[in-house]
Write an enzyme that holds these catalytic residues in place. Structure first.
Site, PDB file in Angstrom:
ATOM      1  N   CYS A  83       0.994  -1.323   0.044  1.00  0.00           N
ATOM      2  CA  CYS A  83       0.184   0.034   0.037  1.00  0.00           C
ATOM      3  C   CYS A  83       0.900   1.410   0.057  1.00  0.00           C
ATOM      4  O   CYS A  83       0.688   2.081  -1.140  1.00  0.00           O
ATOM      5  CB  CYS A  83      -1.008   0.026   1.185  1.00  0.00           C
ATOM      6  SG  CYS A  83      -2.030  -1.438   1.425  1.00  0.00           S
ATOM      7  N   HIS A 144      -2.618   6.438   4.535  1.00  0.00           N
ATOM      8  CA  HIS A 144      -1.710   5.541   4.727  1.00  0.00           C
ATOM      9  C   HIS A 144      -0.404   6.099   4.120  1.00  0.00           C
ATOM     10  O   HIS A 144       0.804   5.307   3.568  1.00  0.00           O
ATOM     11  CB  HIS A 144      -1.711   4.100   3.981  1.00  0.00           C
ATOM     12  CG  HIS A 144      -1.286   2.976   4.787  1.00  0.00           C
ATOM     13  ND1 HIS A 144      -1.080   1.789   4.438  1.00  0.00           N
ATOM     14  CD2 HIS A 144      -0.527   3.020   5.981  1.00  0.00           C
ATOM     15  CE1 HIS A 144      -0.345   0.931   5.164  1.00  0.00           C
ATOM     16  NE2 HIS A 144      -0.063   1.915   6.176  1.00  0.00           N
ATOM     17  N   HIS A 298      -9.754  -4.795   2.002  1.00  0.00           N
ATOM     18  CA  HIS A 298      -8.889  -4.902   3.022  1.00  0.00           C
ATOM     19  C   HIS A 298      -9.253  -5.567   4.166  1.00  0.00           C
ATOM     20  O   HIS A 298     -10.632  -4.959   4.339  1.00  0.00           O
ATOM     21  CB  HIS A 298      -7.881  -3.606   3.312  1.00  0.00           C
ATOM     22  CG  HIS A 298      -6.519  -3.832   3.797  1.00  0.00           C
ATOM     23  ND1 HIS A 298      -6.405  -4.502   5.178  1.00  0.00           N
ATOM     24  CD2 HIS A 298      -5.461  -3.678   3.395  1.00  0.00           C
ATOM     25  CE1 HIS A 298      -5.099  -4.545   5.473  1.00  0.00           C
ATOM     26  NE2 HIS A 298      -4.399  -3.862   4.327  1.00  0.00           N
ATOM     27  N   ASP A 350      -4.388  -0.783  -5.654  1.00  0.00           N
ATOM     28  CA  ASP A 350      -3.075  -0.217  -5.371  1.00  0.00           C
ATOM     29  C   ASP A 350      -2.099  -1.380  -5.459  1.00  0.00           C
ATOM     30  O   ASP A 350      -0.977  -1.151  -5.923  1.00  0.00           O
ATOM     31  CB  ASP A 350      -3.241   0.001  -3.847  1.00  0.00           C
ATOM     32  CG  ASP A 350      -3.514  -0.834  -2.763  1.00  0.00           C
ATOM     33  OD1 ASP A 350      -4.118  -1.935  -3.256  1.00  0.00           O
ATOM     34  OD2 ASP A 350      -3.399  -0.401  -1.847  1.00  0.00           O
ATOM     35  N   LYS A 375       0.211  -9.948  -3.306  1.00  0.00           N
ATOM     36  CA  LYS A 375       0.592  -9.013  -2.551  1.00  0.00           C
ATOM     37  C   LYS A 375       1.947  -9.359  -1.933  1.00  0.00           C
ATOM     38  O   LYS A 375       2.103 -10.075  -1.426  1.00  0.00           O
ATOM     39  CB  LYS A 375      -0.327  -8.559  -1.321  1.00  0.00           C
ATOM     40  CG  LYS A 375      -0.092  -7.643  -0.618  1.00  0.00           C
ATOM     41  CD  LYS A 375      -1.141  -7.139   0.433  1.00  0.00           C
ATOM     42  CE  LYS A 375      -0.947  -6.131   1.481  1.00  0.00           C
ATOM     43  NZ  LYS A 375      -1.955  -5.900   2.543  1.00  0.00           N
TER      44      LYS A 375
END
Length: 585
Positions: A83, A144, A298, A350, A375
């Site tokens: 992220c 973030h 998320h 993202d 990820k």
């Protein structure tokens, strides 16, 4: 006199009529004027989770409608597989390495609202340029990218210091710790070690005290007092942060003000949507930029009751379908305000889906389709290849698919161009303006090479050989999957960037993505005649790329990452931070 006036009027009217007759069609005009820009970014959504990218079990009709009415990119690449660095690259148009937003250690994202790292104030986001061009700019949802630098209210990393006129959402990211009923997620392994260490120190202290009382151990009371004091200090030093994660990280802000601490998760989705629709309504009479940064999908997968149980993919599928509904609500608001033909809408994720995110038999992370990895994996396609959709009726073609390498960093020069702004000349911008490619006036992407980092470590490089159509990808480092062949790092929960958890390849693993998009069959000098030539060419590109890098402060250093009480955003008097201003309203 009347004859002179008649001639004068004729001389005025004739150019006007000619101008109207000769003016370009609407499509060309709308390129010149400043369109509204709506950027929709999902969190942790896999490319395989969306209907128009091949999923036939999760229903995403609104995202699919965007693709049908616009342009779908099939090789849209995030600049990082996590992220914080990915979003830094998105907002600045630069590899996160250039702004210090990629990690030298295993702490690869912002960990605390009370940390001191974040997007540096000297970085120029596209929001800042659009703001200077007269746009109303808003960020709703996840940030973030840090909050403070030196004091609780300096807000040096805050969205309002980076070009946004309005911010409503989480300065941090959604995590399972925000949901009291969920198993804590943040730094789980480290927390277990801290608990174990605390118990061991406590046991040693208790044993020493009992030994002294029974006369079995000869130790002075002063020593025991010091040992007991150390035990308490050790416990307080970590529990003051990790014991209150929900209060420190799970907060909502409106501009500079904390409105919920901790956030009431049951209503977060409706608040995010309400704020987004309200922003469109308030700014419909002037150019605006809305960056709707979803908290979906998320963990802990906040999903309203209306959508629970609707998907055949459990809670994760329910959450994605709810996000798609929210996309539909935003599109309806654009239509209702009669802004459809003057608004560029963009949808992306993202980075790739989180394969290893599981609780028991429940899969809580996404699916990356045919692509390997996910990820946190800097090189494999599954971690960085994401959905990318553009819609602008009358300007962009409909139902178009483009299979050219593009990057999330390309949004920066694209929207700056549309707003009539000028790119910063004092720094490297890695993104490229996508409008010629999207409109079909050029055949190929401007990207020849794309560099795929995991933290500050270069894991892979992509070379788009335009004359042949080949898309070569060389992997210099890959994560070690556990268990072997599993496709992820299930023993750790995240794949690392360096150390014992990775394999270095010399020569690198080479794939031609145009023939092998799943990266299943590595090529060699025996099977690919161009192997040595390709590796040499990519090697030269790496050397050239590294010459453009300059040292910058590490925003994700251990010092910047750790929780600092004096930097903690607080609604009230620290440490008594609690409020519910949304509930009061």
């Amino acid at each position: 006199t009347s004859f002179v006036l008649l001639c004068f009027r004729t001389s005025l009217v004739t150019p006007l009529i000619l101008g109207l007759l000769l003016q370009p069609p609407l499509t060309e005009l709308s390129i010149i004027t400043q369109p509204n820009i709506v950027l929709l970014m999902a969190d942790d959504l896999g490319i395989g989770d969306v209907g128009c990218y091949g999923n036939d079990t999760i229903r995403t009709p609104n995202i699919d409608r965007l693709a049908k009415e616009g342009v779908k990119l099939t090789q849209h690449i995030a600049a990082a597989p996590l992220c914080t660095p990915s979003r830094a690259a998105f907002l600045t148009g630069r590899y996160p390495l250039r702004s210090g937003m990629d990690a030298i250690n295993n702490y690869r994202v912002i960990f605390w609202n009370g940390g001191s790292g974040g997007l540096p104030p000297n970085e120029t986001t596209f929001a800042k340029i659009l703001q200077q061009q007269g746009y109303s700019t808003g960020l709703i949802g996840k940030w973030h990218l840090g909050v403070n630098c030196e004091s609780r209210n300096d807000h040096c990393h805050h969205p309002l210091n980076h070009g946004f006129d309005y911010f409503y959402g989480m300065p941090f990211t959604l995590i399972s710790d925000c949901q009291p009923t969920e198993t804590p997620e943040m730094d789980r392994a480290f927390r277990r070690k801290l608990w174990l260490s605390t118990q061991m120190i406590g046991l040693v202290t208790l044993t020493a005290v009992l030994g002294r009382l029974t006369g079995l151990i000869s130790v002075r009371w002063k020593t025991l007092t010091c040992l007991a004091g150390f035990s308490v200090l050790f416990f307080v030093s970590w529990f003051s942060s990790y014991g209150f994660v929900r209060y420190w990280n799970c907060i909502l802000m409106r501009n500079h003000e904390v409105t919920e601490q901790p956030m009431v998760t049951d209503r977060t989705t409706s608040l995010i949507l309400r704020e987004s629709l309200s922003f469109i309504e308030r700014n419909k009479h002037k150019p605006f930029l809305l960056f709707l940064s979803f908290l979906h999908s998320h963990t802990p997968l906040l999903t309203t009751e209306k959508f629970l149980g609707r998907s055949s993919h459990g809670l994760y599928g329910d959450n994605v379908e709810e996000m798609d509904w929210m996309v539909g609500q935003v599109l309806d608001a654009i239509d209702k305000a009669a802004l459809k033909n003057t608004t560029l809408v963009y949808f992306a994720s993202d980075h790739g889906g989180w394969l290893e995110r599981q609780e028991g038999k429940r899969q809580l992370g996404g699916w990356n389709g045919i692509y390997r990895g996910g990820k946190a994996m800097g090189g494999w396609e599954g971690g960085i290849r994401v959905p990318g959709i553009f819609r602008w009726p009358g300007v962009l073609p409909t139902g178009t698919v483009i299979d050219e390498p593009t990057s999330l960093m390309d949004i920066y020069p694209t929207v700056v161009h549309l707003a009539g702004g000028i790119l910063p000349q004092d720094r490297v911008i890695d993104g490229r303006n996508l409008m010629p490619l999207l409109r079909g006036t050029v055949e190929h992407s401007e990207h020849e090479f794309l560099f795929h980092y995991c933290g500050i470590h270069l894991h892979a490089v992509r070379w788009h050989q335009k004359d042949s159509g080949a898309i070569w990808k060389a992997h210099y480092v890959t994560p070690v999957f556990r268990p072997p062949g599993a496709g992820g790092c299930y023993d750790r929960g995240f794949c690392p960037c360096f150390g014992e958890g990775v394999t270095h390849h010399d020569p690198p693993l080479l794939f031609d993505l145009s023939r092998d998009p799943s990266e299943a069959n590595p090529l060699s000098a025996d099977t690919e005649p161009l192997f040595d030539t390709v590796i040499r060419q990519i090697g030269r590109a790496i050397e050239e790329h590294r010459r453009t890098l300059t040292p910058v402060p590490e925003q994700l250093s251990v010092y910047n990452i750790i929780w600092k009480p004096w930097l903690q955003p607080c609604c009230g008097t620290f440490p008594f931070c609690w409020c519910d201003k949304e509930g009061d309203n």
